[in-house]
Design a protein around this motif. Structure first.
Motif, PDB file in Angstrom:
ATOM      1  N   TYR A 247      46.753  58.555   2.286  1.00  0.00           N
ATOM      2  CA  TYR A 247      47.406  57.305   2.667  1.00  0.00           C
ATOM      3  C   TYR A 247      48.311  57.478   3.879  1.00  0.00           C
ATOM      4  O   TYR A 247      48.393  56.600   4.726  1.00  0.00           O
ATOM      5  CB  TYR A 247      48.192  56.733   1.480  1.00  0.00           C
ATOM      6  N   TYR A 248      48.981  58.618   3.981  1.00  0.00           N
ATOM      7  CA  TYR A 248      49.915  58.760   5.094  1.00  0.00           C
ATOM      8  C   TYR A 248      49.189  58.868   6.424  1.00  0.00           C
ATOM      9  O   TYR A 248      49.598  58.255   7.413  1.00  0.00           O
ATOM     10  CB  TYR A 248      50.838  59.967   4.907  1.00  0.00           C
ATOM     11  N   GLN A 249      48.100  59.615   6.472  1.00  0.00           N
ATOM     12  CA  GLN A 249      47.340  59.701   7.712  1.00  0.00           C
ATOM     13  C   GLN A 249      46.796  58.328   8.093  1.00  0.00           C
ATOM     14  O   GLN A 249      46.771  57.955   9.260  1.00  0.00           O
ATOM     15  CB  GLN A 249      46.189  60.698   7.565  1.00  0.00           C
ATOM     16  N   GLY A 250      46.370  57.569   7.089  1.00  0.00           N
ATOM     17  CA  GLY A 250      45.867  56.234   7.369  1.00  0.00           C
ATOM     18  C   GLY A 250      46.930  55.323   7.940  1.00  0.00           C
ATOM     19  O   GLY A 250      46.684  54.542   8.860  1.00  0.00           O
ATOM     20  N   VAL A 251      48.124  55.424   7.398  1.00  0.00           N
ATOM     21  CA  VAL A 251      49.225  54.611   7.907  1.00  0.00           C
ATOM     22  C   VAL A 251      49.531  54.978   9.354  1.00  0.00           C
ATOM     23  O   VAL A 251      49.787  54.122  10.200  1.00  0.00           O
ATOM     24  CB  VAL A 251      50.479  54.797   7.028  1.00  0.00           C
ATOM     25  N   LEU A 252      49.473  56.270   9.666  1.00  0.00           N
ATOM     26  CA  LEU A 252      49.802  56.714  11.017  1.00  0.00           C
ATOM     27  C   LEU A 252      48.766  56.280  12.045  1.00  0.00           C
ATOM     28  O   LEU A 252      49.104  55.867  13.147  1.00  0.00           O
ATOM     29  CB  LEU A 252      49.940  58.240  11.047  1.00  0.00           C
ATOM     30  N   ASN A 253      47.478  56.382  11.694  1.00  0.00           N
ATOM     31  CA  ASN A 253      46.462  56.104  12.714  1.00  0.00           C
ATOM     32  C   ASN A 253      45.807  54.736  12.579  1.00  0.00           C
ATOM     33  O   ASN A 253      44.914  54.394  13.346  1.00  0.00           O
ATOM     34  CB  ASN A 253      45.392  57.208  12.724  1.00  0.00           C
ATOM     35  N   GLY A 254      46.229  53.959  11.579  1.00  0.00           N
ATOM     36  CA  GLY A 254      45.759  52.586  11.471  1.00  0.00           C
ATOM     37  C   GLY A 254      44.375  52.417  10.880  1.00  0.00           C
ATOM     38  O   GLY A 254      43.824  51.317  10.891  1.00  0.00           O
ATOM     39  N   THR A 255      43.785  53.484  10.336  1.00  0.00           N
ATOM     40  CA  THR A 255      42.420  53.390   9.809  1.00  0.00           C
ATOM     41  C   THR A 255      42.390  53.178   8.303  1.00  0.00           C
ATOM     42  O   THR A 255      41.330  53.185   7.699  1.00  0.00           O
ATOM     43  CB  THR A 255      41.628  54.666  10.134  1.00  0.00           C
ATOM     44  N   TYR A 256      43.562  52.992   7.680  1.00  0.00           N
ATOM     45  CA  TYR A 256      43.597  52.967   6.220  1.00  0.00           C
ATOM     46  C   TYR A 256      42.783  51.833   5.612  1.00  0.00           C
ATOM     47  O   TYR A 256      42.308  51.939   4.492  1.00  0.00           O
ATOM     48  CB  TYR A 256      45.042  52.891   5.729  1.00  0.00           C
ATOM     49  N   LYS A 257      42.580  50.723   6.338  1.00  0.00           N
ATOM     50  CA  LYS A 257      41.826  49.607   5.779  1.00  0.00           C
ATOM     51  C   LYS A 257      40.320  49.834   5.858  1.00  0.00           C
ATOM     52  O   LYS A 257      39.542  49.077   5.313  1.00  0.00           O
ATOM     53  CB  LYS A 257      42.191  48.313   6.507  1.00  0.00           C
ATOM     54  N   MET A 258      39.901  50.887   6.544  1.00  0.00           N
ATOM     55  CA  MET A 258      38.480  51.138   6.740  1.00  0.00           C
ATOM     56  C   MET A 258      37.903  52.087   5.699  1.00  0.00           C
ATOM     57  O   MET A 258      36.700  52.321   5.664  1.00  0.00           O
ATOM     58  CB  MET A 258      38.254  51.729   8.139  1.00  0.00           C
ATOM     59  N   ALA A 259      38.741  52.662   4.872  1.00  0.00           N
ATOM     60  CA  ALA A 259      38.263  53.651   3.913  1.00  0.00           C
ATOM     61  C   ALA A 259      38.764  53.313   2.516  1.00  0.00           C
ATOM     62  O   ALA A 259      39.781  52.647   2.349  1.00  0.00           O
ATOM     63  CB  ALA A 259      38.733  55.042   4.320  1.00  0.00           C
ATOM     64  N   LYS A 260      38.037  53.787   1.518  1.00  0.00           N
ATOM     65  CA  LYS A 260      38.420  53.580   0.130  1.00  0.00           C
ATOM     66  C   LYS A 260      38.553  54.930  -0.546  1.00  0.00           C
ATOM     67  O   LYS A 260      37.714  55.811  -0.368  1.00  0.00           O
ATOM     68  CB  LYS A 260      37.375  52.731  -0.595  1.00  0.00           C
ATOM     69  N   ASN A 261      39.607  55.093  -1.327  1.00  0.00           N
ATOM     70  CA  ASN A 261      39.862  56.347  -2.028  1.00  0.00           C
ATOM     71  C   ASN A 261      39.017  56.372  -3.295  1.00  0.00           C
ATOM     72  O   ASN A 261      39.478  56.050  -4.384  1.00  0.00           O
ATOM     73  CB  ASN A 261      41.353  56.458  -2.360  1.00  0.00           C
ATOM     74  N   SER A 262      37.756  56.766  -3.160  1.00  0.00           N
ATOM     75  CA  SER A 262      36.818  56.719  -4.279  1.00  0.00           C
ATOM     76  C   SER A 262      37.126  57.763  -5.342  1.00  0.00           C
ATOM     77  O   SER A 262      36.700  57.628  -6.491  1.00  0.00           O
ATOM     78  CB  SER A 262      35.385  56.910  -3.771  1.00  0.00           C
ATOM     79  N   GLN A 263      37.885  58.817  -4.992  1.00  0.00           N
ATOM     80  CA  GLN A 263      38.229  59.839  -5.983  1.00  0.00           C
ATOM     81  C   GLN A 263      39.270  59.346  -6.981  1.00  0.00           C
ATOM     82  O   GLN A 263      39.345  59.839  -8.104  1.00  0.00           O
ATOM     83  CB  GLN A 263      38.748  61.096  -5.281  1.00  0.00           C
ATOM     84  N   TYR A 264      40.086  58.376  -6.561  1.00  0.00           N
ATOM     85  CA  TYR A 264      41.158  57.865  -7.414  1.00  0.00           C
ATOM     86  C   TYR A 264      41.155  56.336  -7.347  1.00  0.00           C
ATOM     87  O   TYR A 264      42.060  55.726  -6.776  1.00  0.00           O
ATOM     88  CB  TYR A 264      42.513  58.415  -6.961  1.00  0.00           C
ATOM     89  N   PRO A 265      40.140  55.681  -7.917  1.00  0.00           N
ATOM     90  CA  PRO A 265      40.004  54.225  -7.761  1.00  0.00           C
ATOM     91  C   PRO A 265      41.169  53.432  -8.349  1.00  0.00           C
ATOM     92  O   PRO A 265      41.594  52.427  -7.760  1.00  0.00           O
ATOM     93  CB  PRO A 265      38.689  53.912  -8.485  1.00  0.00           C
TER      94      PRO A 265
END
Length: 295
Positions: A247-265
């Motif tokens: 989540y933190y990397q996604g927040v930093l680079n703005g890509t968090y809405k493009m991926a889903k955390n399938s390991q921890y739904p």
């Protein structure tokens, strides 16, 4: 130069509990009772770990290791917190010792986590933190330092950069996680956690190319907020690391809405409601004052 995890890590940001406290010669020196000394000098951290810019990064030559603070109440609190923090992660206690220097009290405004399984905690930082923010501040600092112990043990963080930022932001997250967990500090009010965090690690730094860079103030706020949110779930250190940087990397680079955390739904469904908020903290759109009032 990349930061190496095998070296002892300074909690540089805790040295900014108060900018003036790092070099304020007027800070009152408490009366020192007799303490049990170990007849040892504290080991000095490696020079690469010099990250506090307001105090000398080394323990003074006249400092001594002690097994206790000024009184049994303070000593018992810190020892019990150390046990609770380690137990929450399923680990035994590291060695916790206190550092005092009766001839230069302010020189102990520091806390250091060593890769040899030890945490040294300065008298000056303990008593200033307690006076200004209460017990929760020292619990947070100790949980941050223990986060570095987890990094030593498990080879974390899995994200590396040319600065100390991933190590320090993850340790901030570990602290936020501990303060929320029911088997940790069990503080479900983020307002109290945020106030303690702002006191203890208020400004971060903007020396983004320095090896000792700990993250900007908004990044550090978003890191502790993310750790607090992850405290909704019971995670191993490795699981925490995975989710923290997911989540933190996604927040930093703005890509968090493009991926889903399938390991921890289940966790992902919970986190989605906070992703915009985390990004607004990181960018500074949510101010320090608004940060303190988050639910």
């Amino acid at each position: 130069m990349k930061r190496k995890i095998q070296f002892p890590i300074l909690l540089g940001a805790i040295a900014v509990l108060s900018l003036s406290a790092c070099n304020d010669d007027t800070m009152e020196t408490p009366v020192q009772p007799e303490q049990q000394a170990e007849n040892l000098k504290p080991e000095q951290p490696n020079a690469l770990e010099k990250v506090c810019y307001y105090v000398d990064q080394y323990w003074s030559s006249s400092s001594v290791l002690l097994t206790s603070l000024q009184n049994s109440t303070d000593t018992n609190f810190m020892n019990s917190q150390m046990t609770k923090i380690a137990s929450m992660w399923g680990r035994s206690n590291p060695t916790l010792r206190f550092v005092n220097d009766p001839s230069n009290f302010n020189s102990t405004y520091n806390a250091i986590s060593y890769s040899t399984g030890k945490i040294y905690y300065g008298y000056a930082i303990y008593y200033d933190a307690k006076a200004k923010g209460g017990d929760i501040v020292n619990a947070m600092i100790l949980a941050h330092e223990y986060g570095h112990q987890l990094q030593y043990i498990f080879g974390l963080p899995t994200v590396t950069e040319s600065t100390a930022r991933p190590n320090e932001l993850e340790a901030d997250g570990f602290a936020g996680y501990y303060l929320r967990r029911p088997n940790g500090y069990n503080q479900t009010s983020f307002a109290q956690i945020a106030a303690a965090y702002e006191f203890a690690q208020s400004i971060g730094d903007y020396q983004t190319t320095s090896p000792g860079h700990h993250g900007t103030p908004p990044q550090r706020r978003s890191a502790v907020r993310l750790g607090f949110l992850l405290g909704q779930y019971s995670l191993s250190a490795a699981d925490f690391d995975y989710n923290f940087f997911y989540y933190y990397q996604g927040v930093l680079n703005g890509t968090y809405k493009m991926a889903k955390n399938s390991q921890y739904p289940e966790l992902d469904a919970y986190m989605k409601q906070y992703l915009d908020e985390l990004k607004q903290i990181q960018t500074g759109e949510i101010s320090a004052e608004e940060f303190k009032n988050l639910k």
